[in-house]
Design a protein around this motif. Structure first.
Motif, PDB file in Angstrom:
ATOM      1  N   HIS A  82     -34.709-119.355 101.087  1.00 49.74           N
ATOM      2  CA  HIS A  82     -35.601-118.388 101.744  1.00 49.74           C
ATOM      3  C   HIS A  82     -36.878-118.098 100.955  1.00 49.74           C
ATOM      4  O   HIS A  82     -37.594-117.145 101.289  1.00 49.74           O
ATOM      5  N   HIS A  83     -37.188-118.923  99.925  1.00 46.83           N
ATOM      6  CA  HIS A  83     -38.348-118.560  99.098  1.00 46.83           C
ATOM      7  C   HIS A  83     -39.687-118.885  99.771  1.00 46.83           C
ATOM      8  O   HIS A  83     -40.733-118.514  99.238  1.00 46.83           O
ATOM      9  N   GLN A  84     -39.671-119.553 100.937  1.00 45.52           N
ATOM     10  CA  GLN A  84     -40.915-119.777 101.672  1.00 45.52           C
ATOM     11  C   GLN A  84     -41.001-118.899 102.924  1.00 45.52           C
ATOM     12  O   GLN A  84     -41.857-119.116 103.783  1.00 45.52           O
ATOM     13  N   GLU A  85     -40.099-117.912 103.038  1.00 48.36           N
ATOM     14  CA  GLU A  85     -40.252-116.899 104.091  1.00 48.36           C
ATOM     15  C   GLU A  85     -41.443-116.004 103.744  1.00 48.36           C
ATOM     16  O   GLU A  85     -41.806-115.865 102.574  1.00 48.36           O
ATOM     17  N   ARG A  86     -42.050-115.406 104.763  1.00 56.06           N
ATOM     18  CA  ARG A  86     -43.214-114.547 104.550  1.00 56.06           C
ATOM     19  C   ARG A  86     -42.899-113.122 104.992  1.00 56.06           C
ATOM     20  O   ARG A  86     -42.136-112.905 105.925  1.00 56.06           O
ATOM     21  N   TRP A  87     -43.531-112.170 104.344  1.00 57.57           N
ATOM     22  CA  TRP A  87     -43.272-110.759 104.606  1.00 57.57           C
ATOM     23  C   TRP A  87     -43.481-110.412 106.087  1.00 57.57           C
ATOM     24  O   TRP A  87     -42.768-109.584 106.645  1.00 57.57           O
ATOM     25  N   ASP A  88     -44.472-111.066 106.748  1.00 58.75           N
ATOM     26  CA  ASP A  88     -44.757-110.763 108.156  1.00 58.75           C
ATOM     27  C   ASP A  88     -43.919-111.579 109.131  1.00 58.75           C
ATOM     28  O   ASP A  88     -44.112-111.510 110.351  1.00 58.75           O
ATOM     29  N   GLY A  89     -42.978-112.387 108.626  1.00 59.24           N
ATOM     30  CA  GLY A  89     -42.091-113.145 109.501  1.00 59.24           C
ATOM     31  C   GLY A  89     -42.605-114.500 109.928  1.00 59.24           C
ATOM     32  O   GLY A  89     -41.973-115.158 110.758  1.00 59.24           O
ATOM     33  N   SER A  90     -43.729-114.969 109.371  1.00 60.23           N
ATOM     34  CA  SER A  90     -44.316-116.243 109.798  1.00 60.23           C
ATOM     35  C   SER A  90     -43.911-117.415 108.912  1.00 60.23           C
ATOM     36  O   SER A  90     -44.453-118.504 109.049  1.00 60.23           O
ATOM     37  N   GLY A  91     -42.951-117.197 108.005  1.00 59.80           N
ATOM     38  CA  GLY A  91     -42.567-118.257 107.076  1.00 59.80           C
ATOM     39  C   GLY A  91     -41.474-119.154 107.617  1.00 59.80           C
ATOM     40  O   GLY A  91     -41.185-119.177 108.820  1.00 59.80           O
ATOM     41  N   PHE A  92     -40.812-119.888 106.741  1.00 60.17           N
ATOM     42  CA  PHE A  92     -39.758-120.826 107.137  1.00 60.17           C
ATOM     43  C   PHE A  92     -38.700-120.847 106.033  1.00 60.17           C
ATOM     44  O   PHE A  92     -38.954-120.409 104.917  1.00 60.17           O
ATOM     45  N   PRO A  93     -37.445-121.260 106.356  1.00 61.90           N
ATOM     46  CA  PRO A  93     -37.025-121.917 107.596  1.00 61.90           C
ATOM     47  C   PRO A  93     -36.568-120.978 108.705  1.00 61.90           C
ATOM     48  O   PRO A  93     -36.463-121.397 109.854  1.00 61.90           O
TER      49      PRO A  93
ATOM     50  N   GLY B 246     -39.865-109.046 106.191  1.00 58.21           N
ATOM     51  CA  GLY B 246     -39.710-107.840 105.377  1.00 58.21           C
ATOM     52  C   GLY B 246     -38.497-107.913 104.462  1.00 58.21           C
ATOM     53  O   GLY B 246     -38.209-108.922 103.824  1.00 58.21           O
ATOM     54  N   GLU B 247     -37.752-106.820 104.416  1.00 56.10           N
ATOM     55  CA  GLU B 247     -36.624-106.728 103.493  1.00 56.10           C
ATOM     56  C   GLU B 247     -35.417-107.539 103.938  1.00 56.10           C
ATOM     57  O   GLU B 247     -34.418-107.596 103.212  1.00 56.10           O
ATOM     58  N   ALA B 248     -35.503-108.179 105.101  1.00 60.53           N
ATOM     59  CA  ALA B 248     -34.457-109.134 105.482  1.00 60.53           C
ATOM     60  C   ALA B 248     -34.487-110.361 104.578  1.00 60.53           C
ATOM     61  O   ALA B 248     -33.496-111.086 104.456  1.00 60.53           O
ATOM     62  N   ILE B 249     -35.629-110.611 103.944  1.00 54.58           N
ATOM     63  CA  ILE B 249     -35.747-111.703 102.972  1.00 54.58           C
ATOM     64  C   ILE B 249     -35.079-111.241 101.673  1.00 54.58           C
ATOM     65  O   ILE B 249     -35.371-110.148 101.182  1.00 54.58           O
ATOM     66  N   PRO B 250     -34.168-112.019 101.087  1.00 53.36           N
ATOM     67  CA  PRO B 250     -33.527-111.596  99.827  1.00 53.36           C
ATOM     68  C   PRO B 250     -34.575-111.254  98.766  1.00 53.36           C
ATOM     69  O   PRO B 250     -35.614-111.922  98.663  1.00 53.36           O
ATOM     70  N   PHE B 251     -34.275-110.235  97.967  1.00 52.23           N
ATOM     71  CA  PHE B 251     -35.213-109.793  96.936  1.00 52.23           C
ATOM     72  C   PHE B 251     -35.614-110.948  96.020  1.00 52.23           C
ATOM     73  O   PHE B 251     -36.795-111.146  95.705  1.00 52.23           O
TER      74      PHE B 251
ATOM     75  N   TYR C  25     -53.123-111.041 100.037  1.00 49.16           N
ATOM     76  CA  TYR C  25     -52.151-111.350 101.094  1.00 49.16           C
ATOM     77  C   TYR C  25     -50.874-110.510 100.980  1.00 49.16           C
ATOM     78  O   TYR C  25     -49.879-110.812 101.626  1.00 49.16           O
ATOM     79  N   ALA C  26     -50.907-109.449 100.158  1.00 44.45           N
ATOM     80  CA  ALA C  26     -49.781-108.511 100.106  1.00 44.45           C
ATOM     81  C   ALA C  26     -49.630-107.856 101.478  1.00 44.45           C
ATOM     82  O   ALA C  26     -50.595-107.426 102.090  1.00 44.45           O
ATOM     83  N   GLY C  27     -48.412-107.799 101.966  1.00 39.76           N
ATOM     84  CA  GLY C  27     -48.162-107.242 103.301  1.00 39.76           C
ATOM     85  C   GLY C  27     -48.195-108.291 104.392  1.00 39.76           C
ATOM     86  O   GLY C  27     -47.743-108.020 105.513  1.00 39.76           O
ATOM     87  N   ARG C  28     -48.713-109.479 104.099  1.00 44.59           N
ATOM     88  CA  ARG C  28     -48.700-110.584 105.056  1.00 44.59           C
ATOM     89  C   ARG C  28     -47.768-111.697 104.571  1.00 44.59           C
ATOM     90  O   ARG C  28     -46.781-112.009 105.220  1.00 44.59           O
ATOM     91  N   LEU C  29     -48.105-112.259 103.416  1.00 38.39           N
ATOM     92  CA  LEU C  29     -47.242-113.299 102.847  1.00 38.39           C
ATOM     93  C   LEU C  29     -46.228-112.720 101.860  1.00 38.39           C
ATOM     94  O   LEU C  29     -45.118-113.240 101.729  1.00 38.39           O
ATOM     95  N   TYR C  30     -46.591-111.647 101.169  1.00 36.58           N
ATOM     96  CA  TYR C  30     -45.800-111.165 100.038  1.00 36.58           C
ATOM     97  C   TYR C  30     -45.379-109.707 100.224  1.00 36.58           C
ATOM     98  O   TYR C  30     -46.052-108.928 100.906  1.00 36.58           O
ATOM     99  N   ASP C  31     -44.268-109.370  99.575  1.00 32.96           N
ATOM    100  CA  ASP C  31     -43.770-107.992  99.554  1.00 32.96           C
ATOM    101  C   ASP C  31     -44.810-107.112  98.848  1.00 32.96           C
ATOM    102  O   ASP C  31     -45.060-107.292  97.651  1.00 32.96           O
ATOM    103  N   PRO C  32     -45.430-106.162  99.566  1.00 31.41           N
ATOM    104  CA  PRO C  32     -46.504-105.369  98.941  1.00 31.41           C
ATOM    105  C   PRO C  32     -46.016-104.534  97.764  1.00 31.41           C
ATOM    106  O   PRO C  32     -46.799-104.223  96.866  1.00 31.41           O
ATOM    107  N   ASP C  33     -44.723-104.156  97.750  1.00 33.74           N
ATOM    108  CA  ASP C  33     -44.208-103.357  96.642  1.00 33.74           C
ATOM    109  C   ASP C  33     -43.942-104.197  95.393  1.00 33.74           C
ATOM    110  O   ASP C  33     -43.774-103.649  94.312  1.00 33.74           O
ATOM    111  N   LEU C  34     -43.874-105.520  95.551  1.00 33.72           N
ATOM    112  CA  LEU C  34     -43.603-106.386  94.407  1.00 33.72           C
ATOM    113  C   LEU C  34     -44.876-106.921  93.750  1.00 33.72           C
ATOM    114  O   LEU C  34     -44.874-107.245  92.567  1.00 33.72           O
ATOM    115  N   VAL C  35     -45.962-107.021  94.523  1.00 37.32           N
ATOM    116  CA  VAL C  35     -47.151-107.719  94.048  1.00 37.32           C
ATOM    117  C   VAL C  35     -47.698-107.099  92.761  1.00 37.32           C
ATOM    118  O   VAL C  35     -47.942-107.796  91.767  1.00 37.32           O
ATOM    119  N   GLU C  36     -47.918-105.786  92.749  1.00 35.14           N
ATOM    120  CA  GLU C  36     -48.526-105.159  91.568  1.00 35.14           C
ATOM    121  C   GLU C  36     -47.616-105.238  90.353  1.00 35.14           C
ATOM    122  O   GLU C  36     -48.076-105.444  89.230  1.00 35.14           O
TER     123      GLU C  36
END
Length: 452
Positions: A294-305, A310-315, A351-362
């Protein structure tokens, strides 16, 4: 277990080459005849085992596909009977099952594809034998440490009257021995790093990513006090995230993902699943395999596979994506232009909030700043501006390069009005859009505020 040979200055390593094709053995013999090795040749697994039973061998390099006993089975026997020998598999076809068997059962040191690159093969053999020498030296030092500790205990019991005078000296010696032992343990190559080396062998040095990703992930785990199990899974995932790319062509391996089209694009999107499939057969890797999936999933749900959101992606997958993208942006594996560290971090922030978890970026940026020395983005005095936002008196905080990599201005340059106009004109001529890292002196900032 057989006792490894203690290396001496005059020791010449013995290298056993195994291949059922004599033409291959002859090619290898010609390549290695000028090297400081004693060469032994075998045309079958059975003959190789007979040679090993008669004399010690430092390294065995075997072809994968041979009649009666294949390379993976031979290397498994070598590991069981002669564990001190370094094991390398040489093959001319891609067979993940054979590779996995060789790694799991034979615990091979490296995997080399035919046709091989002469310089690369010589380098691999040299590094393998150097690693073997280091491991033997580690064992020697461990034995020496045990002997010295026993001597210290005997000295302590027989010299009780002098304990008070010698306590500080003995403690210092013990601390130094413990430190040396810890350093030896950390230098020992882990199983996951063997997998990582397999992926790196397919890439030129400037495109290799795994080592820096491992260090960043471990740095984050240490900085945030993550427990040992989580940290271990993240480190393994960082080492193995791109193992699913091993079947790609050399050209595809170094092509930026944004430039891939059609079939190559589909293959790229399937690599996390392929990586997971390979690793799920290894029980200790299952949790790390899920993070890789799941490391190519995106925060906004547009990733793969699986288009997780959001938080459905493992931390761990969210953290791994930040580390992978940060390093691959700088290696030119995502966009055609290679970014510097600040530009890559700015990309993550944008791209925080789109591709990446905004709480993790900083948090991730702060960890990068702690581990890397060339980051200016976290300096509150540094601003990122376009050319049209520049003003006379501002100071470049980083070197400014054109999109083609040409150096335009050095860090520390004080901008003049004429220089700003030239940058705007050059940018228009190139059709690019520069992000310029500058420091704004207080006087310049006050003048800008007064203007507007």
């Amino acid at each position: 277990m057989e006792e490894p040979t203690v290396p001496t200055p005059s020791h010449r390593p013995k290298v056993l080459l195994v291949d059922d094709e004599e033409s291959i053995l002859n090619s290898l013999r010609r390549l290695l005849r000028t090297q400081p090795y004693d060469l032994l040749l075998a045309t079958s697994g059975a003959q190789a085992l007979e040679i090993l039973a008669q004399q010690p061998v430092d390294l065995v390099m075997s072809d994968a596909r041979m009649p009666n006993m294949d390379g993976a089975s031979l290397l498994t026997h070598v590991r069981e009977r002669h564990p001190a020998a370094v094991r390398i598999m040489l093959t001319g076809y891609a067979d993940p099952t054979a590779i996995i068997k060789a790694i799991n059962d034979g615990q091979i040191h490296r995997y080399i594809s035919k046709p091989w690159n002469d310089e690369e093969l010589l380098l691999i053999l040299r590094q393998a034998l150097e690693h073997q020498h280091s491991e033997r030296e580690r064992q020697r030092l461990e034995r020496l440490t045990r002997v010295q500790n026993d001597q210290l205990r005997q000295l302590n019991s027989t010299l009780e009257k002098h304990v008070a005078a010698r306590t500080a000296e003995l403690q210092q010696t013990a601390d130094m021995l413990d430190l040396a032992y810890e350093e030896l343990k950390h230098s020992y190559v882990t199983g996951t790093e063997v997998f990582s080396l397999l992926a790196n062998l397919r890439l030129p040095p400037a495109k290799q990513t795994n080592r820096q990703i491992i260090e960043l992930v471990r740095g984050y785990c240490q900085a945030h006090g993550l427990d040992e199990a989580v940290s271990r899974d993240l480190a393994m995932a960082a080492a193995l995230y791109n193992v699913g790319k091993l079947s790609w062509s050399d050209t595809m391996m170094v092509t930026p993902s944004d430039l891939l089209r059609h079939t190559d694009r589909d293959r790229y999107r399937s690599y996390p699943k392929q990586s997971e499939s390979v690793l799920m057969t290894l029980d200790p890797m299952k949790d790390a395999a899920r993070l890789i999936l799941h490391h190519q999933e995106r925060w906004d749900g547009s990733g793969f596979p699986d288009r997780l959101k959001g938080e459905a992606i493992p931390f761990g997958s969210r953290l791994l994506k930040l580390a992978v993208d940060f390093v691959e942006l700088q290696r030119g594996l995502i966009l055609e232009r290679q970014m510097n560290t600040d530009e890559a971090l700015l990309y993550l922030r944008q791209y925080a909030g789109r591709l990446y978890d905004p709480d993790l970026v900083e948090d991730f940026i702060q960890v990068c700043a702690a581990f890397l020395s060339d980051i200016t983005l976290i300096d509150p005095a540094v601003k990122v501006l376009t050319t049209r936002d520049l003003a006379e008196g501002m100071i470049l905080a980083r070197n400014l390069n054109a999109d083609n990599g040409m150096l335009l201005l050095n860090a520390g340059k004080v901008l003049s009005g004429l220089l700003v106009e030239k940058l705007i004109a050059f940018e228009a001529m190139e059709g690019g859009k520069y992000q310029i890292f500058v420091k704004v002196p207080e006087a310049v900032e006050a003048a800008l505020k007064a203007q507007g």
